[in-house]
Design a protein around this motif. Structure first.
Motif, PDB file in Angstrom:
ATOM      1  N   UNK A 161      46.058  50.487  56.759  1.00 32.51           N
ATOM      2  CA  UNK A 161      47.244  50.999  56.383  1.00 32.51           C
ATOM      3  C   UNK A 161      47.982  51.456  55.261  1.00 32.51           C
ATOM      4  N   UNK A 162      46.849  51.082  54.206  1.00 28.64           N
ATOM      5  CA  UNK A 162      47.173  51.458  52.843  1.00 28.64           C
ATOM      6  C   UNK A 162      46.143  51.812  52.060  1.00 28.64           C
ATOM      7  N   UNK A 163      45.819  53.142  52.079  1.00 28.41           N
ATOM      8  CA  UNK A 163      44.561  53.372  51.594  1.00 28.41           C
ATOM      9  C   UNK A 163      44.514  53.260  49.981  1.00 28.41           C
ATOM     10  N   UNK A 164      43.687  52.924  49.361  1.00 25.09           N
ATOM     11  CA  UNK A 164      43.453  52.815  47.670  1.00 25.09           C
ATOM     12  C   UNK A 164      42.178  53.865  47.611  1.00 25.09           C
ATOM     13  N   UNK A 165      42.235  55.170  47.597  1.00 27.09           N
ATOM     14  CA  UNK A 165      41.028  56.003  47.238  1.00 27.09           C
ATOM     15  C   UNK A 165      40.459  55.565  45.961  1.00 27.09           C
ATOM     16  N   UNK A 166      39.254  56.240  45.880  1.00 30.40           N
ATOM     17  CA  UNK A 166      38.432  56.007  44.557  1.00 30.40           C
ATOM     18  C   UNK A 166      39.378  56.746  43.423  1.00 30.40           C
ATOM     19  N   UNK A 167      39.398  56.289  42.211  1.00 32.50           N
ATOM     20  CA  UNK A 167      40.190  56.931  41.033  1.00 32.50           C
ATOM     21  C   UNK A 167      41.349  56.193  41.163  1.00 32.50           C
ATOM     22  N   UNK A 168      42.099  55.327  42.143  1.00 29.19           N
ATOM     23  CA  UNK A 168      43.063  54.530  41.957  1.00 29.19           C
ATOM     24  C   UNK A 168      43.214  53.517  40.851  1.00 29.19           C
ATOM     25  N   UNK A 169      44.209  53.425  40.092  1.00 30.15           N
ATOM     26  CA  UNK A 169      44.179  52.462  38.717  1.00 30.15           C
ATOM     27  C   UNK A 169      44.897  51.128  39.182  1.00 30.15           C
ATOM     28  N   UNK A 170      44.293  50.004  39.054  1.00 31.89           N
ATOM     29  CA  UNK A 170      45.053  48.835  39.130  1.00 31.89           C
ATOM     30  C   UNK A 170      45.353  48.446  37.606  1.00 31.89           C
ATOM     31  N   UNK A 171      46.650  48.048  37.503  1.00 31.01           N
ATOM     32  CA  UNK A 171      46.999  47.931  35.991  1.00 31.01           C
ATOM     33  C   UNK A 171      46.791  46.564  35.605  1.00 31.01           C
ATOM     34  N   UNK A 172      46.335  46.506  34.287  1.00 30.14           N
ATOM     35  CA  UNK A 172      46.191  45.370  33.552  1.00 30.14           C
ATOM     36  C   UNK A 172      47.378  44.940  32.683  1.00 30.14           C
ATOM     37  N   UNK A 173      47.830  43.748  32.178  1.00 33.03           N
ATOM     38  CA  UNK A 173      48.972  43.635  31.519  1.00 33.03           C
ATOM     39  C   UNK A 173      49.178  44.268  30.353  1.00 33.03           C
ATOM     40  N   UNK A 174      48.066  44.907  29.808  1.00 29.15           N
ATOM     41  CA  UNK A 174      48.418  45.858  28.747  1.00 29.15           C
ATOM     42  C   UNK A 174      48.791  47.081  29.007  1.00 29.15           C
ATOM     43  N   UNK A 175      48.297  47.530  30.439  1.00 31.70           N
ATOM     44  CA  UNK A 175      48.680  48.850  30.591  1.00 31.70           C
ATOM     45  C   UNK A 175      50.143  49.160  30.906  1.00 31.70           C
ATOM     46  N   UNK A 176      51.070  48.167  30.896  1.00 37.50           N
ATOM     47  CA  UNK A 176      52.493  48.421  30.904  1.00 37.50           C
ATOM     48  C   UNK A 176      53.398  47.753  29.954  1.00 37.50           C
ATOM     49  N   UNK A 177      54.367  48.223  29.673  1.00 32.41           N
ATOM     50  CA  UNK A 177      55.292  47.573  28.608  1.00 32.41           C
ATOM     51  C   UNK A 177      56.154  46.753  29.092  1.00 32.41           C
ATOM     52  N   UNK A 178      56.741  46.917  30.458  1.00 32.57           N
ATOM     53  CA  UNK A 178      57.745  46.240  30.985  1.00 32.57           C
ATOM     54  C   UNK A 178      56.944  44.823  31.560  1.00 32.57           C
ATOM     55  N   UNK A 179      57.574  43.735  31.802  1.00 31.67           N
ATOM     56  CA  UNK A 179      57.377  42.600  32.483  1.00 31.67           C
ATOM     57  C   UNK A 179      56.865  43.042  33.727  1.00 31.67           C
ATOM     58  N   UNK A 180      55.961  42.517  34.316  1.00 27.49           N
ATOM     59  CA  UNK A 180      55.480  42.587  35.646  1.00 27.49           C
ATOM     60  C   UNK A 180      56.261  41.968  36.712  1.00 27.49           C
TER      61      UNK A 180
END
Length: 318
Positions: A295-314
């Motif tokens: 129902x929700x493909x996550x193809x190779x190359x998809x990036x899951x973010x670490x806390x340091x990857x985004x400036x806003x609060x998760x």
């Protein structure tokens, strides 16, 4: 013995049942007041409250014990030999600790002095401990600092989860408190060496940092499921809950941490990789990886973010 039992969550229920089955007279059960729960937010009694009512035991649920002199008087009126406390959730003032003839005994879910505090079960798994256990201790004003009467241990391995360890320690606590009351062993002061503190957990503690090693991420998932739960973010901001994973510490890759490496949901870590096996997207239940990907493909190359990857609060998972 004449006992006052004080506890609130599922963890405390086996101890209540064990004391009742051992023939002790339980004069009263103290627990947290009913709280709103479920989608309708209807008031729900705590697991200990429900168990006590099933056993036909009187229940008290004061909102606070601090400066509550009326409750102190009621507590004293029970003329208990001992109070048994298991994850009650309220701090007992010294004026109450001194009332029972044999004091107040706490069922603590760690091998004290390691993991004093609020989250000993989760902390033991997070730290990679090879064992945990239960300590029966005499309560005093300090945070889990009192002398120890009895301890019992259980192993922790690579399949141990917070849920499985909780259940093992809960059962062990019931066995040990009955033994402690029967044998009345001498209290031994806690050693000064080896003291650690388990901090209160928040939902943000469940956010996965893909820069960590596969072993550390696997421990986080096992330690924090079901609560507060572990999660990560997709690049579009979707919160993805992670229910289980298989660590692959020897997996070699040169990808950025958090990158999906194949169609089996193998994700690059700072060291090694993990294969995600149970996931949940918003509005759906937790499901096996194969069903999730349909129902929700996550193809190779998809990036899951670490806390340091985004400036806003998760965003927080629901």
């Amino acid at each position: 013995m004449r006992i006052i039992f004080m506890g609130t969550p599922d963890f405390a229920v086996p101890a209540l049942h064990a004391l009742h089955a051992a023939g002790h007279e339980i004069a009263a059960v103290y627990t947290q007041p009913p709280r709103p729960a479920g989608r309708g937010k209807a008031l729900r009694a705590s697991p200990v409250h429900q168990a006590a009512e099933t056993l036909g035991l009187p229940v008290r649920h004061p909102v606070s014990l601090r400066k509550n002199t009326d409750e102190w008087a009621a507590f004293a009126a029970f003329q208990a030999d001992v109070a048994v406390v298991a994850a009650y959730g309220l701090i007992l003032p010294q004026s109450m600790l001194d009332i029972p003839r044999l004091g107040c005994l706490n069922i603590h879910a760690s091998l004290l002095p390691r993991w004093r505090g609020a989250s000993p079960i989760q902390s033991a798994i997070l730290a990679g401990d090879t064992e945990s256990g239960v300590t029966i201790m005499q309560m005093e004003a300090g945070l889990d600092t009192g002398p120890m009467l009895l301890r019992g241990s259980v192993p922790i391995n690579g399949q141990t989860t917070a849920s499985s360890l909780h259940d093992a320690l809960s059962a062990l606590g019931g066995t040990l408190i009955v033994q402690a009351l029967a044998d009345q062993p001498p209290a031994t002061p806690q050693p000064e060496d080896g003291v650690t503190y388990a901090q209160k957990l928040t939902r943000e503690d469940g956010r996965i940092n893909w820069q960590e090693s596969a072993i550390a991420i696997d421990r986080r998932i096992r330690a924090l499921t079901p609560w507060p739960g572990t999660f990560t973010l997709l690049e579009d901001g979707m919160v993805l809950k992670i229910g289980a994973a298989v660590p692959l510490p020897q997996h070699k890759h040169s990808a950025k941490a958090g990158t999906v490496l194949d169609d089996k949901l193998t994700v690059a870590c700072g060291e090694g990789a993990v294969q995600l096996t149970r996931l949940q997207k918003p509005g759906r239940g937790m499901m096996e990886a194969e069903a999730f990907l349909r129902g929700h493909p996550l193809p190779p190359g998809t990036v899951l973010l670490s806390p340091q990857d985004d400036s806003a609060s998760a965003p927080q998972p629901e």
